[in-house]
Enzyme design. Structure first.
Site, PDB file in Angstrom:
ATOM      1  N   GLU A   1       0.834  -1.194   0.000  1.00  0.00           N
ATOM      2  CA  GLU A   1       0.000   0.000   0.000  1.00  0.00           C
ATOM      3  C   GLU A   1       0.874   1.252   0.000  1.00  0.00           C
ATOM      4  OE1 GLU A   1      -2.300  -0.942   3.475  1.00  0.00           O
ATOM      5  OE2 GLU A   1      -3.171  -2.652   2.437  1.00  0.00           O
TER       6      GLU A   1
ATOM      7  N   GLU B   1      -5.206  -6.712   1.729  1.00  0.00           N
ATOM      8  CA  GLU B   1      -4.013  -7.478   2.101  1.00  0.00           C
ATOM      9  C   GLU B   1      -4.115  -8.940   1.742  1.00  0.00           C
ATOM     10  OE1 GLU B   1      -5.358  -5.192   4.098  1.00  0.00           O
ATOM     11  OE2 GLU B   1      -3.771  -3.811   4.716  1.00  0.00           O
TER      12      GLU B   1
ATOM     13  N   PHE C   1       1.814  -2.610   8.767  1.00  0.00           N
ATOM     14  CA  PHE C   1       2.062  -2.886  10.189  1.00  0.00           C
ATOM     15  C   PHE C   1       1.721  -4.353  10.414  1.00  0.00           C
ATOM     16  CE2 PHE C   1       1.408   1.614  10.051  1.00  0.00           C
ATOM     17  CZ  PHE C   1       2.132   2.164  11.103  1.00  0.00           C
TER      18      PHE C   1
ATOM     19  N   ASP D   1       0.445  -5.689  12.771  1.00  0.00           N
ATOM     20  CA  ASP D   1      -0.882  -5.788  13.379  1.00  0.00           C
ATOM     21  C   ASP D   1      -1.963  -6.121  12.337  1.00  0.00           C
ATOM     22  OD1 ASP D   1      -0.285  -3.838  16.124  1.00  0.00           O
ATOM     23  OD2 ASP D   1       0.969  -3.587  14.365  1.00  0.00           O
ATOM     24  N   PHE D   2      -1.681  -5.831  11.067  1.00  0.00           N
ATOM     25  CA  PHE D   2      -2.681  -6.093  10.022  1.00  0.00           C
ATOM     26  C   PHE D   2      -2.637  -7.535   9.526  1.00  0.00           C
ATOM     27  CE2 PHE D   2      -1.770  -1.428   8.593  1.00  0.00           C
ATOM     28  CZ  PHE D   2      -2.238  -0.959   9.812  1.00  0.00           C
TER      29      PHE D   2
ATOM     30  N   HIS E   1      -1.406  -0.813  16.316  1.00  0.00           N
ATOM     31  CA  HIS E   1      -0.279  -0.405  15.465  1.00  0.00           C
ATOM     32  C   HIS E   1       1.050  -0.504  16.205  1.00  0.00           C
ATOM     33  CE1 HIS E   1      -3.453   1.426  13.001  1.00  0.00           C
ATOM     34  NE2 HIS E   1      -2.574   1.582  12.035  1.00  0.00           N
TER      35      HIS E   1
END
Ligand SMILES: Cc1ncc(C[n+]2csc(CCOP(=O)(O)OP(=O)(O)O)c2C)c(N)n1
Ligand SMILES: [Mg+2]
Lengths: 324, 336, 370
Positions: free
Chosen positions: B30, B70, B93, B95-96, B139
């Site tokens: 991204e 993603e 991140f 976290d994603f 994050h």
């Protein structure tokens, strides 16, 4: 077209939009001083969207928001002073300083949280809507999401599920022209996000997000349909943001003068003011008075937020579980 | 004097040099360039913190910006790796990971084994981790242990600019799926980095300091904190040996065990939450394989078992620091 | 304040910004003879002993063992026994008042390595000093210009001294063409051309010695004199296991015993030395370069280019230095002394004699060069 909006509602809507604007302008200014920690994503420019939708909602309806969530929170009735304190990382914040800008939530107000995960809200709103449907309480769930999020699997799956279960859910795609730097011209394969509604068997509408009344009307229909058991709706709100993706963004991907032109020609507050004062029912002075009140309220919230204490060290370990 | 660049520049240089060397290397993520479809400049960002800046214009057609999808693009990178490319995909991140983990742990990680050793999946997933940016619970997490848990994935956690460049080049050339963890706080760290292309092998821990009293195993950003603590402890006459595993999968067990055989005392420093973590994994390893050498209980210095908080005061309490490491080392050193 | 001498943290090599005081070798009040080792100091890269700059008594030990101090920091004071304490205290106070630790920017201090183009290759070199007859330092197999860490600055007091990275080494291009000695020789002569050096003193270590011999053979007019340290090219023997092992080694465990062969004191093989060597070996192109050089120059464990006649035939001054315990190339390869050829065999020393016995080797070279 705004026949059902009485004077009181109009003033309420104006105050809501003005509060959001003032809040965001203030965070913008204060962030530049370096005192506000973390990332903040500002909603300035998009106020008519949150307001036009949330004017139809009551405290028992739920909304799910995004990383750009301040506007949704204010429109859903979250206390701006608590929000300001949260953004400043203070104990008095909506979430005791544990969540910050990206995670402001107030479940007592039906605000299921801003969200750090793009597309995180879609499935959740299916859940609140499912609960409403099973209880038969006629409440609805609204998922706000961006043009960027419209490409996320969670959102697409959620829209499908909402139709499959005929849920009282409304999907509000706030298309502000950018996901970070990337335009939906590139990232969204079809012409409009609303076009995707057909694929999920729900109505899809497009509205001008600078026009409060257009949003209000479209949202009204969708909320009514949902409350009556007619199932979900996708509303694409075409709008723009006045600031960068987050504060600090140099915005080299934008056109020269783009924002200034929007502020001059399309600004939702400007249009609203022109519209309601033209009807003669509401005077400019009344609106000015609201502006002054809002400004004072935001000023006060900042003064308090700055003075409030940070969370104590014991707070680090609490609130992980209800019981453990 | 060797050239000094930042961790971030080292990563950019590794990508640039490998893209120049090998046309099958592509980069995607991204806003890795930024500006697609928008009215302003292209390469407007070069990634959310500018790590991939400049690659777009240098390597036309090989830096792909993606929709916020993603599952689709991380999965596509994996598929492209099955078909002759060496994609470096960015999961902004870590976290994603939640929105795309299936493609990583059920697909990429399993191919080689499920397909009877016939598959090669040379994909690299670069991802940011760690606290310190006041970016709160979604994050700031430190999730390398989740990936380390999965057989079939290699997991890389560089702690300095030199290792970042060499390990990334190694990751790109490696024929297995590699998850490359970049600590966001380390991006601005400067260090000596050769301009030339080089590799750092997987499964080889670095020994950053030698000492006979206590072994400190630290990962990522914690390595610097361990060094700071060790320097202070030396003044008190406690000599620490610092080991940076550099990759958690494969893990250089031998270097850790050898060191504990010498010192008999171990402190593991891990920014992650403590349960089922690298800290507990390494402690378990040492208990199983060097029990006889241990002269003191093992200490773990980790974040507590809570999500990363937002407020600066809480976040500073959350992350391990040199003072906490010093206290743990002192306890371990003084244990009789 | 004559008679009061400061001992300060030395700067060994360009990258050293601080050093740790490992151990005092002399006690407070001990009599000191000039040149005696007084304190052991360790930088990130190397450990060594600081020699007394003057004779006297060790009157102050200002740095404690284990202290990590910036380059130039005051470690101690040597003064005659009859110098008053007050005088010494005044010197210390003045030093401390004026001392500014070197800043990051200064560290390079103008003596930053340069790069030149030679036959399509980028060659790194480091020039120190100015004037006098130029001198060129040529390292050995797997080495680089840092092999001269303890010699370069000393030699540069009287003349300009260039240390080169041969192709395939250091930060020079990792391309050794056919891996032949002639190719390396071409590059050294090419460097002299590129740097505008008509003729120079050449100092070569190990394989670099063979290169210097070959330059002297091919272009004697460009060589004033030769210093050959543990030089290759003077006999057939070489430690083949070392060469093969070194080329093949890819990790610390494999490298450590090999590097230990180079030194008489295994303590010299520090973690940092090994790590630096690994960093070098992991540069793209190094493995191929070393493999090719080894295959060409040291095939089957024996030296392929023998230039044993050169020292004598050359007819200009030649100094040969060898560590008696050299385990890579035996000291018995040293030619017979006589005529213009001087030979110095250092007892107890190994292959890296210019590092391990830097003070002795520097003295020998200085007196040879005059
Ligand atoms: C799953 C996930 N992927 C990526 C991000 C990083 N990110 C945060 S906001 C954003 C852009 C979102 O764009 P859009 O949905 O259009 O919302 P806007 O910012 O325009 O309000 C991205 C990519 C994220 N937070 N979560
Ligand atoms: Mg958007």
């Amino acid at each position: 077209m705004n026949t059902e909006l009485n004077r009181e509602s109009l003033l309420k809507a104006y105050r809501m939009m003005r509060t959001i604007r003032e809040f965001e302008e203030r965070v913008h200014t204060d962030f530049a001083t370096g005192e506000i920690p973390g990332f903040v994503h500002l909603y300035a420019g998009e106020e008519a969207s949150a307001t036009g939708v949330c004017m139809h909602l009551s405290g028992n309806d739920y909304i799910a928001s995004t990383h750009r969530g301040h506007g949704h929170c204010i429109a859903k009735g979250v206390d701006p002073a608590g929000m300001m304190a949260e953004i400043w990382g203070k104990e008095t914040g909506t979430c005791k300083g544990k969540g910050g800008s990206m995670h402001i939530a107030d479940l007592s107000k039906g605000m299921l949280g801003a969200n750090g995960i793009v597309g995180g809200g879609g499935p959740l709103i299916c859940g609140t809507a499912l609960a409403a449907k099973l209880r038969g309480d006629k409440t609805v769930g609204v998922c706000f999401f961006g043009d960027g999020a419209s490409n996320q699997g969670t959102i697409l799956e959620a829209m499908n599920l909402a139709t499959v279960w005929n849920l009282p859910a409304i999907f509000v795609a706030e298309n502000n022209g950018y996901a970070e730097t990337t335009s939906p011209n590139y990232s969204v394969a079809c012409e409009n996000i609303a076009d995707r509604a057909a694929a999920f068997g729900m109505p899809g509408v497009i509205v001008d997000g600078f026009d409060f009344f257009a949003v209000y009307e479209a949202a009204g229909e969708a909320v009514k349909r949902a409350r009556e058991g007619g199932g979900p709706t996708l509303i694409e709100v075409k709008v723009s943001r006045y600031y960068g993706h987050f504060e600090g963004d140099q915005q080299k991907y934008r056109a020269e003068g783009e924002v200034q032109k929007l502020r001059n020609e399309k600004d939702c507050l400007m249009q609203f003011r022109r519209h309601v004062t033209a009807d003669g029912d509401i005077s400019a002075a009344e609106l000015d008075a609201i502006d002054a009140e809002v400004l004072a309220m935001i000023d006060d919230s900042v003064v308090r937020a700055k003075a409030d204490p940070k969370p104590g060290p014991e707070e680090l370990l609490t609130d992980v579980y209800v019981s453990y | 004097m060797a050239r000094k660049i930042t961790y971030q520049q080292a990563i950019n240089e590794a990508l640039d040099q490998e893209m120049s060397r090998d046309p099958s290397v592509i980069v995607m993520g991204e806003d890795n360039a930024g500006g697609e479809g928008s009215p302003g400049e292209m390469d407007a960002w070069g990634g959310v913190l500018g790590v991939t800046k400049g690659l777009y214009h240098k390597h036309p057609g090989r830096v792909l910006d993606t929709p916020i999808s993603e599952s689709a693009f991380i999965g596509a990178a994996i598929g492209a790796a099955c078909n002759g490319l060496r994609p470096v995909a960015e999961l902004m991140f870590v976290d994603f990971m939640g929105v795309c983990f299936d493609q990583i742990f059920n697909q990429a990680a399993k191919f080689r084994y499920m397909f009877g050793g016939k598959a090669e999946t040379p994909v690299v997933i670069r991802t940011m981790y760690g606290a310190g940016f006041r970016a709160a619970a979604q994050h700031s997490q430190c999730l390398y242990s989740l990936f380390t848990h999965v057989p079939g994935l290699k997991v890389v956690v560089p702690s300095n600019p030199y290792d970042a460049k060499g390990l990334l080049i190694e990751s790109i050339r490696d024929n297995d799926p590699v998850i490359f963890f970049e600590n966001k706080v380390l991006y601005t760290m400067e260090g000596e980095v050769p301009e030339e292309i080089y590799t750092v092998p997987f499964g080889e821990a670095a020994i950053l300091r030698e000492g006979d009293d206590v072994t400190i195993v630290a990962l990522g950003r914690m390595v610097n904190m361990a060094q700071e603590a060790a320097e202070a402890l030396q003044k008190d006459g406690i000599h620490c040996e610092i080991i940076d595993p550099r990759t958690t999968s494969p893990l250089d067990e031998e270097t850790i065990l050898e060191s504990v055989e010498k010192t008999g005392r171990l402190v593991v420093v891990d920014e992650a939450n403590p349960r089922c973590s690298m800290a507990s994994d390494i402690a378990g390893l040492v208990v199983r394989k060097a029990f006889g050498a241990l002269k003191a209980p093992i200490e773990q210095v980790t974040a507590p078992h809570v999500p990363p908080p937002f407020s600066d005061v809480l976040e500073d309490l959350y992350v391990p620091n040199a003072a906490k490491i010093e206290r743990a080392v002192t306890r371990v050193a003084e244990y009789r | 304040m004559s008679g009061i001498h400061t001992l300060t943290m030395p700067k060994w090599g360009l990258s050293m910004s601080e050093g740790r005081v490992n151990a005092w070798l002399k006690g407070l009040g001990d009599p000191i003879t000039r040149g005696e080792e007084i304190v052991e100091v360790e930088s990130e890269k190397i450990a060594g002993a600081l020699e007394a700059p003057a004779s006297g008594v060790l009157r102050r030990r200002l740095a404690a063992e284990e202290d990590l101090l910036p380059v130039g920091a005051l470690l101690g004071i040597i003064a005659d026994a009859d110098v008053a304490d007050t005088e010494i205290d005044a010197v210390v106070a003045e030093f401390l008042a004026n001392y500014v630790p070197p800043s990051e920017e200064e560290e390079g201090g103008g003596s930053v390595p340069g790069k030149i183009e030679v036959g399509g290759l980028r060659i790194r070199y480091l020039k120190l000093g100015a004037g006098g007859e130029p001198l060129i330092l040529v390292h050995g197999f797997g080495g680089d210009l840092n092999n001269w860490l303890f010699n370069h600055a000393t030699l540069a007091v009287k003349r300009e001294v260039y240390a080169l990275d041969l192709p395939g080494h250091g930060e020079s291009t990792k391309d050794v063409a056919d891996g032949s000695l002639d190719n390396l020789t071409d590059v050294v002569i090419g460097c002299m051309d590129a740097l505008g050096i008509p003729a120079a003193h050449l100092i070569g270590h190990s394989m670099g010695g063979a290169v210097c011999l070959n330059v002297a053979k091919r272009s004697p007019q460009r060589v004033h004199s030769l210093v050959l340290i543990a030089s290759a090219g003077l006999g057939a023997e070489i430690n083949g296991d070392y060469i093969t092992g070194f080329v093949a080694a890819t990790n610390r465990r494999a490298l450590k015993p090999l590097l230990s062969e180079l030194f008489s004191d295994p303590g010299q093989v520090t973690r940092q030395l090994i790590d630096d060597m690994l960093k070098y070996k992991r540069l793209d192109g190094v493995a191929e370069s070393l493999d090719r050089l080894a295959g060409k120059l040291f095939a089957n464990g024996s030296q392929q280019m023998i230039l044993a006649e050169v020292p004598e035939v050359f007819g200009k001054p030649v100094l040969v230095i060898w560590g008696k315990e050299d385990r890579i190339i035996p000291a018995r390869h040293a030619p017979k002394a006589g005529g213009k050829v001087r030979v110095e065999i250092l007892e107890g020393q190994g292959h890296m004699v210019q590092m391990e016995a830097a003070n002795d080797v520097n003295r020998l070279m200085e007196s040879f060069l005059g």
